[in-house]
Design an enzyme around this catalytic site. Structure first.
Site, PDB file in Angstrom:
ATOM      1  N   SER A 178      -4.560  -1.880   5.179  1.00 38.28           N
ATOM      2  CA  SER A 178      -3.898  -1.753   3.884  1.00 38.28           C
ATOM      3  C   SER A 178      -4.729  -2.464   2.811  1.00 38.28           C
ATOM      4  O   SER A 178      -5.898  -2.139   2.631  1.00 38.28           O
ATOM      5  CB  SER A 178      -2.463  -2.280   3.973  1.00 38.28           C
ATOM      6  OG  SER A 178      -1.720  -1.872   2.853  1.00 38.28           O
ATOM      7  N   GLN A 179      -4.176  -3.477   2.117  1.00 36.92           N
ATOM      8  CA  GLN A 179      -5.013  -4.202   1.166  1.00 36.92           C
ATOM      9  C   GLN A 179      -6.228  -4.789   1.881  1.00 36.92           C
ATOM     10  O   GLN A 179      -7.350  -4.764   1.357  1.00 36.92           O
ATOM     11  CB  GLN A 179      -4.229  -5.328   0.486  1.00 36.92           C
ATOM     12  CG  GLN A 179      -5.091  -6.163  -0.458  1.00 36.92           C
ATOM     13  CD  GLN A 179      -4.363  -7.368  -1.018  1.00 36.92           C
ATOM     14  OE1 GLN A 179      -3.994  -7.353  -2.193  1.00 36.92           O
ATOM     15  NE2 GLN A 179      -4.148  -8.395  -0.204  1.00 36.92           N
ATOM     16  N   TYR A 231      -1.300  -6.687   1.367  1.00 37.68           N
ATOM     17  CA  TYR A 231      -0.752  -7.044   0.055  1.00 37.68           C
ATOM     18  C   TYR A 231       0.446  -7.977   0.190  1.00 37.68           C
ATOM     19  O   TYR A 231       1.392  -7.691   0.922  1.00 37.68           O
ATOM     20  CB  TYR A 231      -0.334  -5.771  -0.672  1.00 37.68           C
ATOM     21  CG  TYR A 231      -0.069  -5.899  -2.155  1.00 37.68           C
ATOM     22  CD1 TYR A 231      -1.050  -6.351  -3.023  1.00 37.68           C
ATOM     23  CD2 TYR A 231       1.164  -5.527  -2.692  1.00 37.68           C
ATOM     24  CE1 TYR A 231      -0.822  -6.429  -4.392  1.00 37.68           C
ATOM     25  CE2 TYR A 231       1.408  -5.601  -4.060  1.00 37.68           C
ATOM     26  CZ  TYR A 231       0.416  -6.057  -4.910  1.00 37.68           C
ATOM     27  OH  TYR A 231       0.648  -6.139  -6.260  1.00 37.68           O
ATOM     28  N   ASP A 271       1.747   8.560   6.108  1.00 31.78           N
ATOM     29  CA  ASP A 271       1.717   7.299   5.368  1.00 31.78           C
ATOM     30  C   ASP A 271       1.930   7.566   3.883  1.00 31.78           C
ATOM     31  O   ASP A 271       1.057   8.118   3.212  1.00 31.78           O
ATOM     32  CB  ASP A 271       0.370   6.606   5.606  1.00 31.78           C
ATOM     33  CG  ASP A 271       0.276   5.228   4.987  1.00 31.78           C
ATOM     34  OD1 ASP A 271       1.219   4.813   4.281  1.00 31.78           O
ATOM     35  OD2 ASP A 271      -0.754   4.558   5.210  1.00 31.78           O
TER      36      ASP A 271
END
Length: 318
Positions: free
Chosen positions: A183-184, A92, A269
């Site tokens: 992640s993203q 992101y 996380d």
């Protein structure tokens, strides 16, 4: 941060009921059919990155509504094709960056297509025509009241088309295309694994864009906090928000994916909480393995993860 989510014993069996719109499949069929009406027009232009042992090309192809998407294509200079190719998606706020950031895969004998994220990074790929100013946050709620207008409809469509662009490269073996990201980027790879049948394998690390409602309820870390803040302001539109997100939830894509997948999760996380990752992993329809990092946050396995991925891919593609 200490452990904050469900105990590991519960995470291993955490498989919440999926919530998806009745027309989920029709929505994505129509979206991707519309994208396919536009010629892919892949372009690969030699780029001097001062890397003597790696061939680098500036890549462009047509994504959502035919809009041009930027990427880097890297391949080992002295290895003959056709090569397996990793289609790499970005976290992101980031973009394709610089070619020297992506040397792992060509060093291991793979080609890699590093796909820019529209509206993110340094602006190589505008989100919309005439809008060439990138932004670092706020994209999670851009258009969230309408699935047709939601930002991730455009980004996921670009990502599916990126697999087609990789397959079109003369040095790539189209039967050995791997989608990857963290992640993203992991959320995008997960979505593409559920949408594109040409994917041979998926490397899905700490996936974002997954099990949205639970994420907003158990973490106040960004980027999920963007959604919580939006719902706090738009108190009367909360269900409308989550109806839109149902079309983009990684849990629903995972349930449709059949390519072998290697996931990773970090139990501390707070950015992509472990229960959101396990929700997708436990619904994943294809062969799968999971690497658990008990004492790590959103960095996950960091430098420990690539050797595990390389070994897994070597065994899978042998």
């Amino acid at each position: 941060m200490a452990l904050f989510d469900l105990p590991l014993a519960e995470l291993l069996t955490y498989r919440p009921e999926r919530v998806e719109p009745d027309d989920f499949d029709a929505f994505w069929r129509a979206t991707l059919s519309d994208a396919a009406r536009h010629e892919l027009k892949p372009e690969f232009t030699p780029y001097d990155a001062l890397l003597a042992r790696v061939r680098v090309q500036d890549a462009r192809f047509s994504g959502y509504e035919g809009q041009r998407v930027a990427a880097w294509f890297l391949a080992p200079a002295e290895v003959a094709g056709p090569l397996p190719c990793v289609v790499q998606f970005i976290g992101y706020g980031g973009g394709r960056g610089q070619p020297h950031e992506w040397l792992l895969w060509p060093a291991a004998g793979y080609a890699v297509l590093v796909v820019d994220s529209r509206g993110q990074g340094n602006g190589d790929t505008p989100d919309l025509p005439g809008d060439d100013t990138p932004q670092h946050s706020g994209l999670l709620t851009r258009g969230v009241l309408d699935p047709e207008q939601y930002y991730y409809r455009r980004l996921f469509t670009d990502a599916v088309r990126a697999v087609d662009a990789a397959a079109a490269h003369p040095d790539v073996d189209p039967t050995r295309i791997i989608v990857a990201g963290a992640s993203q980027g992991g959320g995008i790879a997960q979505a593409v694994a559920g949408l594109h049948r040409q994917v041979r394998a998926a490397l899905i690390d700490l996936p974002f864009l997954t099990h949205f409602r639970r994420a907003t309820e158990i973490t106040d870390a960004h980027p999920y906090q963007e959604l919580a803040d939006f719902c706090a302001t738009n108190r009367d539109r909360i269900e409308q928000v989550f109806r839109t997100l149902g079309y983009f939830d990684g849990v629903n894509f995972a349930a449709r994916a059949t390519a072998p997948a290697l996931y990773s999760v970090a139990l501390m996380d707070d950015v992509c909480p472990p229960s959101t990752v396990f929700a997708a992993y436990n619904h994943y329809a294809g062969p799968k393995e999971l690497q658990i990092w008990p004492y790590n946050r959103h960095e996950g396995g960091a430098t420990f993860q690539p050797p595990i991925q390389l070994r897994w891919l070597r065994d899978l593609l042998a």
